[in-house]
Design an enzyme around this catalytic site. Sequence first.
Site, PDB file in Angstrom:
ATOM      1  CG  HIS A   1      -3.803  -5.149  -0.613  1.00  0.00           C
ATOM      2  ND1 HIS A   1      -3.761  -3.829  -0.195  1.00  0.00           N
ATOM      3  CD2 HIS A   1      -4.349  -5.853   0.400  1.00  0.00           C
ATOM      4  CE1 HIS A   1      -4.272  -3.747   1.008  1.00  0.00           C
ATOM      5  NE2 HIS A   1      -4.640  -4.961   1.397  1.00  0.00           N
TER       6      HIS A   1
ATOM      7  CG  ASN B   1       6.358  -5.759  -4.235  1.00  0.00           C
ATOM      8  OD1 ASN B   1       6.147  -6.953  -4.456  1.00  0.00           O
ATOM      9  ND2 ASN B   1       6.072  -5.175  -3.072  1.00  0.00           N
TER      10      ASN B   1
ATOM     11  CG  LEU C   1      -4.043   5.395  -9.851  1.00  0.00           C
ATOM     12  CD1 LEU C   1      -3.865   4.239 -10.821  1.00  0.00           C
ATOM     13  CD2 LEU C   1      -3.020   6.490 -10.118  1.00  0.00           C
TER      14      LEU C   1
HETATM   15  C1  GAR Z   1       4.232  -3.675  -0.189  1.00  0.00           C
HETATM   16  O1  GAR Z   1       4.018  -4.530   0.911  1.00  0.00           O
HETATM   17  C2  GAR Z   1       2.960  -3.507  -0.973  1.00  0.00           C
HETATM   18  O2  GAR Z   1       2.191  -4.665  -1.044  1.00  0.00           O
HETATM   19  C3  GAR Z   1       2.250  -2.450  -0.158  1.00  0.00           C
HETATM   20  O3  GAR Z   1       3.258  -1.553   0.222  1.00  0.00           O
HETATM   21  C4  GAR Z   1       4.519  -2.243   0.288  1.00  0.00           C
HETATM   22  C5  GAR Z   1       5.504  -1.531  -0.604  1.00  0.00           C
HETATM   23  O4  GAR Z   1       6.786  -2.072  -0.497  1.00  0.00           O
HETATM   24  N1  GAR Z   1       1.205  -1.839  -0.908  1.00  0.00           N
HETATM   25  C6  GAR Z   1       0.046  -1.454  -0.365  1.00  0.00           C
HETATM   26  O5  GAR Z   1      -0.206  -1.548   0.810  1.00  0.00           O
HETATM   27  C7  GAR Z   1      -0.938  -0.860  -1.363  1.00  0.00           C
HETATM   28  N2  GAR Z   1      -2.261  -0.859  -0.795  1.00  0.00           N
HETATM   29  P1  GAR Z   1       7.906  -1.859  -1.607  1.00  0.00           P
HETATM   30  O6  GAR Z   1       7.987  -0.354  -1.881  1.00  0.00           O
HETATM   31  O7  GAR Z   1       9.154  -2.357  -0.951  1.00  0.00           O
HETATM   32  O8  GAR Z   1       7.537  -2.646  -2.826  1.00  0.00           O
END
Ligand code: GAR
Length: 209
Positions: free
Chosen positions: A110, A14, A94
Amino acid sequence: MKHIVVLVSGGGTNLQALIDAQKRGEIKGGEITCVISSNSEAYALTRAKENGIKSCVLPRKEFSDNKAYSDALLNVLQEEQADLIVLAGFMTILDVSLIRAFENRIINVHPSLIPSFCGDGFYGLHVHEHALAKGVKLTGATVHFVNEICDGGPIILQKAVAVENGDTPEILQRRVMEQAEWKILPQAVSLFCEDRLTVVDGKAYVDFV
Ligand code: GAR
């Protein structure tokens, strides 16, 4: 230009989507000025370095609790004169003191259509495991402001993604990222930086002028 500080813990795809959008000129009115990782091994740190973005590591394991960690984070955020904090795969809760200091200025992505599959214990691959176990036919991603309720803040953007026969959690995770997260996170960040988001009575509204 608003200062965007991106908080990461892992792979950072992301973060990469934000960097790519910035390079295409799609983050209007803001610039990623710093990346902070809770994990020294996070590949997201390599992505920051490769793109000339300042980064620092604030290891969660070196702090006794979320309050102590958030206090240290707040110091860095103030030094960086952060206008917007983006949680991009940031796996630490946080403390409320930090959330209040940056009310409606912290954005999280999310990997589900909130209010489905969210809250305590729903993060990363687990979200997709739950979606497959339930047999939902549509899932997706949500970008929201962060408030005191885990995954409960005002919803900014959502995008639906189809679940397909034979999906594994990993396959579904990848599709949700490609079709939803990597699109709506940069969009929401740009909307914020363009002052096109407002929150009224706990709901976020987008000014589509
Ligand atoms: C992503 O799918 C994000 O939406 C999720 O973790 C992954 C991180 O991927 N976040 C959560 O679940 C937060 N509750 P990335 O490090 O490749 O961006």
